[in-house]
Design a protein around this motif. Structure first.
Motif, PDB file in Angstrom:
ATOM      1  N   ARG A  90      51.688  38.149  49.062  1.00  0.00           N
ATOM      2  CA  ARG A  90      50.236  38.280  49.003  1.00  0.00           C
ATOM      3  C   ARG A  90      49.907  39.664  48.485  1.00  0.00           C
ATOM      4  NH1 ARG A  90      51.441  35.802  53.840  1.00  0.00           N
ATOM      5  NH2 ARG A  90      50.566  33.709  54.130  1.00  0.00           N
ATOM      6  N   ARG A  92      48.061  42.411  45.760  1.00  0.00           N
ATOM      7  CA  ARG A  92      47.599  42.676  44.400  1.00  0.00           C
ATOM      8  C   ARG A  92      48.722  43.309  43.595  1.00  0.00           C
ATOM      9  NH1 ARG A  92      42.480  43.364  42.143  1.00  0.00           N
ATOM     10  NH2 ARG A  92      42.410  44.690  40.286  1.00  0.00           N
ATOM     11  N   THR A  94      49.226  45.245  39.914  1.00  0.00           N
ATOM     12  CA  THR A  94      48.594  45.800  38.724  1.00  0.00           C
ATOM     13  C   THR A  94      49.660  46.011  37.655  1.00  0.00           C
ATOM     14  OG1 THR A  94      46.911  46.919  40.059  1.00  0.00           O
ATOM     15  CG2 THR A  94      47.201  47.674  37.796  1.00  0.00           C
ATOM     16  N   HIS A 114      52.665  33.881  38.566  1.00  0.00           N
ATOM     17  CA  HIS A 114      51.416  33.401  39.170  1.00  0.00           C
ATOM     18  C   HIS A 114      51.586  32.009  39.760  1.00  0.00           C
ATOM     19  CE1 HIS A 114      47.180  32.682  39.838  1.00  0.00           C
ATOM     20  NE2 HIS A 114      47.233  31.619  39.049  1.00  0.00           N
ATOM     21  N   VAL A 120      49.036  36.207  45.139  1.00  0.00           N
ATOM     22  CA  VAL A 120      49.040  37.577  44.619  1.00  0.00           C
ATOM     23  C   VAL A 120      48.027  37.664  43.475  1.00  0.00           C
ATOM     24  CG1 VAL A 120      50.393  39.414  43.530  1.00  0.00           C
ATOM     25  CG2 VAL A 120      51.452  37.922  45.242  1.00  0.00           C
ATOM     26  N   GLU A 121      47.066  38.557  43.622  1.00  0.00           N
ATOM     27  CA  GLU A 121      46.067  38.768  42.576  1.00  0.00           C
ATOM     28  C   GLU A 121      46.667  39.675  41.502  1.00  0.00           C
ATOM     29  OE1 GLU A 121      41.652  40.808  41.975  1.00  0.00           O
ATOM     30  OE2 GLU A 121      42.474  40.488  43.986  1.00  0.00           O
ATOM     31  N   SER A 123      46.230  41.916  38.085  1.00  0.00           N
ATOM     32  CA  SER A 123      45.315  42.559  37.138  1.00  0.00           C
ATOM     33  C   SER A 123      46.146  43.135  35.999  1.00  0.00           C
ATOM     34  CB  SER A 123      44.488  43.652  37.817  1.00  0.00           C
ATOM     35  OG  SER A 123      45.328  44.669  38.332  1.00  0.00           O
TER      36      SER A 123
END
Length: 306
Positions: A90, A92, A94, A114, A120-121, A123
């Motif tokens: 979980r 983020r 980058t 993904h 997991v976000e 960016s």
């Protein structure tokens, strides 16, 4: 004693204000105050001096603070360890990418990551390679695909491409008749090259400096396609890597630059693998680029069947 009480205690200690602490932990100020009072009753001592406008720690509060932080960190580590084993990542991630990159294996790796870890976000941001290195060092970017002349000191790296530099010219250009092309040959013509801060340009500039040459960089562009298009129109000799030039072989003829022995690298860089999401992305990247795992074995996530 509950973990949420310790979380509120640390928040008040760091913010030195109950209102700001309540905003930080997303509950009401009265809720924070009530939980702190309950914690103080359980411990048998006041943790804060509330007599002034700014809340300060008492002697007992100072003694408890580092232990509270350690307890919260330990609880977080327990959750992370379980998540790693069960592949329930979980948070983020980058990811940095050098400007102008159209390297599809990276996109394949991100898509596979993904799909495997939708919680997991991700960016994605673009920048030049030098700035991406600094952002990785600062912790603002977890992992970055950069063009580089060498692996940056103090960082880990996975090289995905290592290629020589070439001079690419259109039909009819004087360099098409040469069997060998050197830096001195290039210096006689205007050049189209990537801008400073990119790996290819760093390799080129270092080679020119070592040969005491100062060629004319007539035009700069961040994307290989743009450099090739400009060179094809006779605006200068394109300085590209072998695969970049090969993609435009229908309109440009490429010659290795004999006296540039150092390759330009395209590499993923990161600062250690404390973040399990980084380790998982690296595993997917190796598969996307067809790079064997170190020692020929998969990582913990692969072994668990993630």
């Amino acid at each position: 004693m509950e973990l949420r009480q310790l979380e509120y205690f640390v928040a008040v200690a760091e913010e030195r204000n109950f209102t700001r602490a309540a905003e930080r932990v997303h509950i009401s100020q009265s809720g924070v105050s009530a939980q702190i009072r309950q914690l103080e009753r359980e411990l048998g001592a006041e943790l804060f001096d509330r007599s002034a406008r700014t809340v300060t720690l008492t002697v007992a509060g100072k003694a408890a603070l580092e232990h509270a932080r350690a307890a919260l960190a330990a609880a977080g580590a327990v959750g992370q360890a379980v998540d790693e084993v069960t592949c329930l990542l979980r948070g983020r991630l980058t990811v940095g990418m050098v400007i102008g990159c159209t390297f599809t294996p990276l996109f394949d790796a991100l898509a596979a990551f993904h799909q495997a870890h939708p919680a997991v976000e991700i960016s994605l941001l673009e920048d030049n390679s030098d700035r991406l290195v600094e952002q990785v060092r600062a912790g603002a970017v977890d992992v970055a695909l950069t063009g580089t002349a060498a692996v940056p000191d103090g960082l880990d790296a996975l090289t995905v491409v290592s290629e020589r530099l070439v001079a690419a010219v259109p039909a009819g250009h004087p360099l098409t008749k040469r069997r060998r092309v050197t830096l001195r040959d290039l210096a006689a013509h205007p050049l189209v090259c990537m801008p400073p801060g990119t790996g290819l340009r760093t390799v080129f500039d270092r080679a020119c400096a070592a040969a005491s040459l100062r060629p004319t960089i007539a035009l700069e562009a961040s994307a290989a396609d743009a450099i090739a298009a400009l060179a094809a129109r006779g605006l200068g000799v394109a300085v590209l890597s072998t695969s970049m030039a090969a993609a435009h072989s229908d309109r440009l003829t490429a010659h290795l630059v004999d006296d540039i022995g150092a390759p330009a690298l395209l590499a993923l860089i990161w600062d250690g693998t404390r973040n399990p999401a980084v380790r998982e992305l690296l595993a997917h990247t190796r598969r996307a680029f067809g790079i064997p795992a170190p020692g020929g074995v998969g990582n913990a996530g692969e072994a668990a069947g993630c």
